[in-house]
Design a protein around this motif. Sequence first.
Motif, short mmCIF file in Angstrom:
data_model
loop_
_atom_site.label_atom_id
_atom_site.label_comp_id
_atom_site.label_asym_id
_atom_site.label_seq_id
_atom_site.Cartn_x
_atom_site.Cartn_y
_atom_site.Cartn_z
N MET A 1 0.90 -1.18 0.13
CA MET A 1 -0.13 0.00 -0.29
C MET A 1 0.84 0.96 0.18
O MET A 1 1.98 1.42 1.02
CB MET A 1 -0.48 0.18 1.61
N ARG A 2 1.00 1.50 -0.83
CA ARG A 2 1.34 3.53 -0.97
C ARG A 2 1.45 4.09 0.32
O ARG A 2 0.20 4.65 0.44
CB ARG A 2 1.50 4.63 -2.28
N GLU A 45 5.03 7.08 6.01
CA GLU A 45 6.86 6.67 5.33
C GLU A 45 7.50 6.73 6.43
O GLU A 45 8.77 6.15 5.91
CB GLU A 45 6.79 8.01 4.45
N GLU A 46 7.58 7.15 7.87
CA GLU A 46 8.76 6.53 7.99
C GLU A 46 9.27 5.43 8.64
O GLU A 46 9.50 5.83 10.54
CB GLU A 46 9.10 8.07 8.76
N ILE A 80 13.08 -2.54 -4.50
CA ILE A 80 13.07 -0.79 -5.28
C ILE A 80 12.40 -0.77 -6.49
O ILE A 80 12.25 -1.98 -7.86
CB ILE A 80 15.29 -1.19 -5.75
N GLY A 81 12.03 -0.32 -6.63
CA GLY A 81 11.36 1.17 -7.79
C GLY A 81 11.85 1.29 -8.86
O GLY A 81 12.23 1.56 -9.78
N THR A 82 13.17 2.71 -8.49
CA THR A 82 13.59 3.08 -9.13
C THR A 82 14.82 3.36 -9.02
O THR A 82 15.17 2.69 -7.83
CB THR A 82 12.91 4.48 -9.50
N ASP A 123 8.23 2.23 -2.50
CA ASP A 123 6.89 3.17 -1.34
C ASP A 123 7.45 4.64 -0.84
O ASP A 123 6.70 5.30 -0.65
CB ASP A 123 7.40 2.84 0.19
N GLY A 124 8.75 4.35 -2.11
CA GLY A 124 9.04 5.97 -2.30
C GLY A 124 9.96 6.73 -1.52
O GLY A 124 10.56 7.92 -1.64
#
Length: 345
Positions: A1-2, A45-46, A80-82, A123-124
């Motif tokens: 989940m984002r 996010e943390e 890893i997304g990018t 997740d950014g």
Amino acid sequence: MRRVRATPVLLRATPNLLRAALALPRTAVVCAALLLLASCGMTDEEDGHAPGAPAGVTAAAGSATSVHVMWDAVTADPGIGTYEIYRGTTKVKEVAGSEHMVDVTRLRPATLYTFTVRARDTDGRLGPRSRTVQARTPVAVAADHSAPTRPLTPQGRVIGSRAVQLSWGGSTDDRGVVSYDIYQGGAKIHSVGGAQTATVVTGLRPSTRYSFTVRARDAADNLSPASTAVPLTTAPGNDDGSGTAPTDFRASTHRGDDGAYYIDLSWVPPRTDGVVTEYQIQLDGQAATSLVWGGTPPRDHAKYSFYTGRDTGVSHRVRLRARLPDGTWGGFSAERTVTTGDAGA
């Protein structure tokens, strides 16, 4: 989940609020501060960990205006997304998390550059920079149409089930060799600087037969003829190859505005240590076409349509396979049967 980053809240302390806080016992002040941080300073996010810094980063000039940057894959949860590639402090490239090398272009000749790489998870979360590596582009040459000579006497040996070591005799060029490209079959899979005549190629599959060749490149991007081939078979391992086939493969047909029938394909690319850019489509047991993605290839779901004729009621068997980052072909997907004029399957 984002996860969604919470918007920071700026609190302004009034004199009455400060006097009230000072009147509290020290332990109460500390607890209030911790409660305030928990409610306003922390974000969703943390609650996880950012990916680590990429290791094994190298940079080598590929021509007078390009540098080839490579790094090791980063392991992270959820993945890893990018990867972001920086020239100095400027981000110059962003590639999919399955890619571990890139050519940075449009550089100036005879210039020293520094590069770093950062990983961003799905997740950014953005990890720290890798160590800094340097590469100097060579002096540009005008009207150079002379390619380097063929690399001589290539040799190789197997290093376990997933790597080989290659070496070769250096090429000569009237302006100088800038880099060497290593190919497996017809696919470029590695690159090293022009002063290097040996390398280790990793990310291979166990119990797999490979055929490596080497080509030299000069500052004007002229490529030498390929060296003689070095056949090597990696040692046995625990990879049965089942993960190399595209999954969730589906096929259907539709009739275009021109009256002809087309086969529509969709699939999930195989998960590999690198990016998949090429597929071979097999129709009725024979290779029908090759599909090479331009730009960024899809990582989650891929789609493709191709012409199959104008006759109604013709059945076809279709499947496809991917060319893997090590230059070999992976396993075939499941085979589907479609009939022109039907709704598809």
